[in-house]
Design a protein around this motif. Structure first.
Motif, PDB file in Angstrom:
ATOM      1  N   GLU A   1     -54.462  20.087  10.678  1.00 27.94           N
ATOM      2  CA  GLU A   1     -53.978  20.089  12.060  1.00 27.94           C
ATOM      3  C   GLU A   1     -54.325  18.779  12.759  1.00 27.94           C
ATOM      4  O   GLU A   1     -53.519  18.225  13.504  1.00 27.94           O
ATOM      5  N   ARG A   2     -55.528  18.284  12.504  1.00 26.70           N
ATOM      6  CA  ARG A   2     -55.936  17.002  13.094  1.00 26.70           C
ATOM      7  C   ARG A   2     -55.072  15.885  12.534  1.00 26.70           C
ATOM      8  O   ARG A   2     -54.643  14.987  13.265  1.00 26.70           O
TER       9      ARG A   2
ATOM     10  N   LEU B   1     -40.469  11.451   5.778  1.00 28.75           N
ATOM     11  CA  LEU B   1     -40.459  12.874   6.112  1.00 28.75           C
ATOM     12  C   LEU B   1     -41.256  13.132   7.390  1.00 28.75           C
ATOM     13  O   LEU B   1     -40.842  13.925   8.237  1.00 28.75           O
ATOM     14  N   VAL B   2     -42.379  12.440   7.536  1.00 26.86           N
ATOM     15  CA  VAL B   2     -43.184  12.583   8.754  1.00 26.86           C
ATOM     16  C   VAL B   2     -42.338  12.243   9.974  1.00 26.86           C
ATOM     17  O   VAL B   2     -42.278  13.007  10.945  1.00 26.86           O
ATOM     18  N   VAL B   3     -41.675  11.100   9.933  1.00 26.69           N
ATOM     19  CA  VAL B   3     -40.859  10.661  11.073  1.00 26.69           C
ATOM     20  C   VAL B   3     -39.718  11.642  11.323  1.00 26.69           C
ATOM     21  O   VAL B   3     -39.443  12.010  12.474  1.00 26.69           O
TER      22      VAL B   3
ATOM     23  N   ALA C   1     -38.622  17.866  15.719  1.00 29.37           N
ATOM     24  CA  ALA C   1     -39.449  18.719  16.573  1.00 29.37           C
ATOM     25  C   ALA C   1     -39.411  18.254  18.017  1.00 29.37           C
ATOM     26  O   ALA C   1     -39.375  19.069  18.950  1.00 29.37           O
ATOM     27  N   VAL C   2     -39.398  16.940  18.219  1.00 34.24           N
ATOM     28  CA  VAL C   2     -39.362  16.400  19.587  1.00 34.24           C
ATOM     29  C   VAL C   2     -38.057  16.761  20.270  1.00 34.24           C
ATOM     30  O   VAL C   2     -38.044  17.207  21.430  1.00 34.24           O
TER      31      VAL C   2
ATOM     32  N   GLN D   1     -47.116  22.110   9.027  1.00 30.63           N
ATOM     33  CA  GLN D   1     -46.564  23.022   8.021  1.00 30.63           C
ATOM     34  C   GLN D   1     -46.084  22.276   6.765  1.00 30.63           C
ATOM     35  O   GLN D   1     -45.992  22.883   5.699  1.00 30.63           O
ATOM     36  N   VAL D   2     -45.778  20.983   6.887  1.00 28.13           N
ATOM     37  CA  VAL D   2     -45.293  20.239   5.706  1.00 28.13           C
ATOM     38  C   VAL D   2     -46.387  19.358   5.091  1.00 28.13           C
ATOM     39  O   VAL D   2     -46.164  18.766   4.052  1.00 28.13           O
TER      40      VAL D   2
END
Length: 197
Positions: free
Chosen positions: A97-98, A162-164, A170-171, A191-192
């Protein structure tokens, strides 16, 4: 110096950079359609002739605005990466999460939800303005490299692209549904990441 007929002295470079930052602020706050030589001169506290001296035309000014926008975005991501690097050791990687929150911080610009909304609006608007789109695309490599470094620092085995993509999606969803942007993006990104569910 690219563009206009202006001087290549340090003072000239500083003046051109000031004008580019003023142009970037206009694009960020009001959109590409609001960008004019006159508006940039007023924002920078410069004469109209200064903008036409340093920039050959509106496309040159738009390209400089795009470069300045990306430079600000990348600099923020580098600050996040430096903060992560200062705290990270191989034995103490952040929890999932962090890690997600740190990655979201690197991808998004600083500021509240309104600042993030303006950022995404200018990105979408850039696609309709070729000079601005080219400048942002050219600088995107630098941002991707910094995001890749943050991915490495937090120990996430996931593609920076994938992060971006997850953060972007989500944004957009959070903004359209009036939910907290950063928390929503971090929750989805977690989650990923390795160990996510």
């Amino acid at each position: 110096m690219s563009g206009g007929a202006g001087t290549t002295t340090a003072k000239g470079e500083r003046r051109r950079a000031e004008l580019a930052r003023a142009a970037a602020a206009i694009v960020r706050e009001e959109g590409p359609g609001a960008l004019t030589h006159r508006a940039v001169a007023a924002r920078a506290g410069a004469s109209l002739s200064a903008t036409t001296y340093y920039f050959t035309g509106l496309d040159d000014l738009l390209a400089a605005a795009g470069e300045a926008l990306v430079a600000t975005w990348v600099e923020h991501a580098r600050t996040v990466a430096a903060q992560v690097a200062a705290r990270a050791t191989p034995a103490t990687q952040p929890a999932r999460e962090r890690a997600a929150h740190l990655l979201v911080s690197a991808v998004l610009p600083p500021g509240d939800d309104d600042a993030v909304r303006a950022h995404y609006e200018h990105l979408l608007g850039a696609g309709r303005v070729p000079a601005l789109a080219r400048a942002i695309a050219a600088g995107r490599h630098d941002l991707d490299a910094v995001v890749a470094e943050v991915v490495r620092l937090v120990g996430a085995d996931v593609s920076p692209a994938l992060v971006v993509a997850v953060v972007d999606g989500a944004v957009v969803t959070a903004l359209t549904e009036q939910r907290p942007v950063r928390a929503s993006a971090a929750a989805l990104l977690a989650q990923v990441l390795p160990g996510g569910s």
